[in-house]
Design a protein around this motif. Structure first.
Motif, mmCIF file in Angstrom:
data_model
loop_
_atom_site.group_PDB
_atom_site.id
_atom_site.type_symbol
_atom_site.label_atom_id
_atom_site.label_comp_id
_atom_site.label_asym_id
_atom_site.label_seq_id
_atom_site.Cartn_x
_atom_site.Cartn_y
_atom_site.Cartn_z
ATOM 1 N N ILE A 133 -1.029 -0.760 9.366
ATOM 2 C CA ILE A 133 -1.264 0.678 9.201
ATOM 3 C C ILE A 133 -2.719 1.081 9.444
ATOM 4 C CG2 ILE A 133 -1.336 2.462 7.386
ATOM 5 C CD1 ILE A 133 1.394 1.051 6.539
ATOM 6 N N PHE A 134 -3.635 0.249 8.975
ATOM 7 C CA PHE A 134 -5.054 0.601 9.101
ATOM 8 C C PHE A 134 -5.719 -0.123 10.293
ATOM 9 C CE2 PHE A 134 -3.995 1.631 4.759
ATOM 10 C CZ PHE A 134 -4.673 2.822 4.529
ATOM 11 N N CYS B 10 0.926 -3.628 5.374
ATOM 12 C CA CYS B 10 -0.307 -2.900 5.059
ATOM 13 C C CYS B 10 -1.430 -3.175 6.076
ATOM 14 C CB CYS B 10 -0.767 -3.196 3.649
ATOM 15 S SG CYS B 10 -1.314 -4.867 3.413
ATOM 16 N N GLU C 116 6.712 -1.429 8.223
ATOM 17 C CA GLU C 116 5.252 -1.538 8.388
ATOM 18 C C GLU C 116 4.611 -2.387 7.295
ATOM 19 O OE1 GLU C 116 3.505 -0.635 10.753
ATOM 20 O OE2 GLU C 116 4.247 1.190 11.686
ATOM 21 N N TYR D 128 -11.536 2.224 4.263
ATOM 22 C CA TYR D 128 -11.344 3.179 5.362
ATOM 23 C C TYR D 128 -12.367 4.308 5.279
ATOM 24 C CZ TYR D 128 -8.394 5.539 8.843
ATOM 25 O OH TYR D 128 -7.892 6.110 9.989
ATOM 26 N N THR E 33 -3.474 -0.033 -2.236
ATOM 27 C CA THR E 33 -3.784 1.257 -1.601
ATOM 28 C C THR E 33 -5.233 1.701 -1.822
ATOM 29 O OG1 THR E 33 -1.523 1.801 -2.219
ATOM 30 C CG2 THR E 33 -2.838 3.585 -1.263
ATOM 31 N N HIS F 11 1.729 4.272 2.061
ATOM 32 C CA HIS F 11 1.642 3.881 3.478
ATOM 33 C C HIS F 11 2.670 2.805 3.822
ATOM 34 C CE1 HIS F 11 -2.029 6.110 3.135
ATOM 35 N NE2 HIS F 11 -2.518 5.232 2.276
ATOM 36 N N THR F 12 3.017 1.989 2.842
ATOM 37 C CA THR F 12 4.088 1.006 3.078
ATOM 38 C C THR F 12 5.284 1.406 2.208
ATOM 39 O OG1 THR F 12 3.264 -0.439 1.334
ATOM 40 C CG2 THR F 12 2.518 -0.902 3.567
ATOM 41 N N SER F 13 6.462 1.038 2.669
ATOM 42 C CA SER F 13 7.685 1.518 2.008
ATOM 43 C C SER F 13 8.259 0.489 1.051
ATOM 44 C CB SER F 13 8.716 1.826 3.082
ATOM 45 O OG SER F 13 8.994 0.629 3.784
ATOM 46 N N SER G 171 0.818 -1.206 0.000
ATOM 47 C CA SER G 171 0.000 0.000 0.000
ATOM 48 C C SER G 171 0.856 1.261 0.000
ATOM 49 C CB SER G 171 -0.898 0.032 1.232
ATOM 50 O OG SER G 171 -1.791 -1.021 1.196
ATOM 51 N N GLN H 218 -7.760 -0.312 0.146
ATOM 52 C CA GLN H 218 -7.688 -0.033 1.595
ATOM 53 C C GLN H 218 -8.284 1.330 1.919
ATOM 54 O OE1 GLN H 218 -3.542 -0.872 2.696
ATOM 55 N NE2 GLN H 218 -4.413 -2.267 4.187
ATOM 56 N N GLU H 219 -7.975 2.310 1.086
ATOM 57 C CA GLU H 219 -8.496 3.659 1.347
ATOM 58 C C GLU H 219 -10.013 3.700 1.181
ATOM 59 O OE1 GLU H 219 -4.406 6.178 0.419
ATOM 60 O OE2 GLU H 219 -6.037 6.282 -1.044
#
Ligand code: ATP
Ligand code: MG
Length: 396
Positions: free
Chosen positions: A344-345, A341, A339, A249, A242, A211-213, A208, A245-246
């Motif tokens: 993070i959420f 995915c 982190e 959310y 991403t 949000h993730t690297s 994601s 997930q968004e």
């Protein structure tokens, strides 16, 4: 006398109907793994034989090939005269430490003039004459000398020269499965255990960005690279997660965030599996470990897929999983701090007994089907081998 490696199949030989398929798959897997060595290999229904000047390095590789149960250093003589067999047996035993022994002969070469009992008796007698303090113990010997008389020569070896193989079935014998590979401890262990049962794996990884690297992704590549100890290559299908997930959310899934997210992961994984000829999903879920892994959660999440989900560590304690992770060298990579995915959420209080109706109600709020097809169209596939350079070296 020539020194060679003898490979015992063990578990394979019990599957009579499939034996040829098993042996051929194992043979191919060994050839892949030994591609950088100079050697000769022969196979028959009970053993494989490898001749080479690099026996020690080859044994090292063979200890990581599934389907091999024993690796024996054997000595071969083409001169099958009984006096030669006696002398060779004596010189092998002189290098070993033991006080009681027995001799077992297998006469596969039925044209040999002396029967197996008599060969064992004669060789045993000769050894007793030549060793002052050693005794025969037929019930519980410290050393067993095996004499294997075959048409092409006589193979002599002892159980003291046997190295335990890794066991299991040759990878690929069961076809392919899709491993949901995260950067955690559990999923690489699950991949290893699935391969041990003969399943060849491809992987799916949900990322994601931003949000993730990139490090998180490299970590997953590194884990797959460790799993390449057991196969020649592993594909990773990297799913850009991403947008989905968004969307979850935004639609206020709150305590259901992880449940819905995992239902989406399962939906996508099922499609990736079907598109790539994978018969099952494999993941690192372990009963009770986190909220999404209660039996209630598993039931509601599993409901979106119709292919079998294999959870090799479902009933293991975390410490048991960590032991395996250390043994297969994935542990140090798994505990690197990037982190994932999921984390993070993560809601403050994730639901532990989700209801299917509630999931369906939340999923009605957005067009996840189009998001899923768009996401699947944007998958990037990476082929990982032992030699892949993913810039993680300094971290390992
Ligand atoms: P840990 O070892 O910390 O438990 P984990 O990888 O098991 O890490 P969980 O959150 O317990 O993480 O997830 C359960 C399983 O779901 C994982 O073992 C893995 O199979 C799958 N999974 C989770 N996150 C991802 C991801 N980003 N990509 C692919 N699979 C994932
Ligand atoms: Mg876990």
């Amino acid at each position: 006398m020539e020194k060679l490696i003898m490979i015992k199949y063990g578990e394979l030989t019990t599957k009579k109907g499939n034996r040829e398929h098993f042996i051929n798959t194992l043979y191919q897997n060994i050839i892949y793994k030994l591609k950088n060595f100079d050697y000769k290999i022969k196979k028959d229904r009970v053993r494989m034989y490898i001749e080479s000047n690099e026996i020690d390095s080859i044994i090292n590789v063979l200890t990581k090939v599934f389907g091999i149960h024993g690796i024996v250093i054997a000595y071969k003589t083409t001169d099958k005269n009984i006096d030669t067999i006696k002398n060779e047996s004596l010189s092998i035993l002189k290098t070993l430490n033991f006080s009681t022994f027995k001799v077992v002969t297998n006469r596969a070469d039925k044209s040999y003039p002396i029967n197996s009992m008599e060969i064992s008796r004669q060789v045993g007698g000769y050894l007793l004459d030549n060793f002052e303090y050693k005794k025969v113990d037929v019930h519980n010997p410290e050393l067993t000398l095996e004499i294997d008389l075959r048409p092409e020569g006589c193979f002599i070896y002892t159980d003291k020269n046997e190295i335990k193989g890794i066991g299991g079935y040759p990878v690929g014998i069961q076809g392919k499965g899709l491993l949901m590979l995260s950067g955690g401890i559990d999923s690489p262990v699950s991949g290893y255990l699935a391969m041990k049962r003969g399943i060849n794996i491809e992987c799916v990884y949900f990322e994601s960005p931003p949000h993730t690297s990139l490090e998180a992704k490299n970590k997953v590549i590194s884990l797959a690279k460790h799993l390449c100890d057991y196969v020649d290559k592993i594909k990773i299908h990297v799913v850009p997660f991403t947008k989905i997930q968004e969307a979850i959310y935004k639609n206020d899934a709150s305590s259901y965030m992880i449940t819905i997210m995992r239902r989406m992961m399962y939906r996508i994984s099922t499609e990736v599996a079907n598109n790539n000829n994978c018969k099952v999903l494999i993941n690192g879920e372990s009963i009770g470990q986190v909220a999404s892994q209660t039996l209630d959660s598993m039931k509601v999440i599993n409901e979106v897929t119709n292919i079998p989900v294999i959870r090799p560590v479902a009933c293991f304690d975390k410490l048991e999983i960590i032991d395996i992770a250390k043994k297969i060298n994935t542990y140090e990579t798994s505990i690197l701090p990037y982190e994932d995915c999921c984390t993070i959420f993560l809601p403050k209080h994730p639901v532990i007994n989700p209801k299917l109706d509630a999931c369906l109600e939340i999923e009605k709020r957005f067009d996840y089907e189009s998001l899923i097809s768009e996401t699947i169209g944007n998958i990037e596939t990476i082929v990982v081998t032992k030699d892949i350079d993913n810039n993680l070296k300094e971290l390992l």
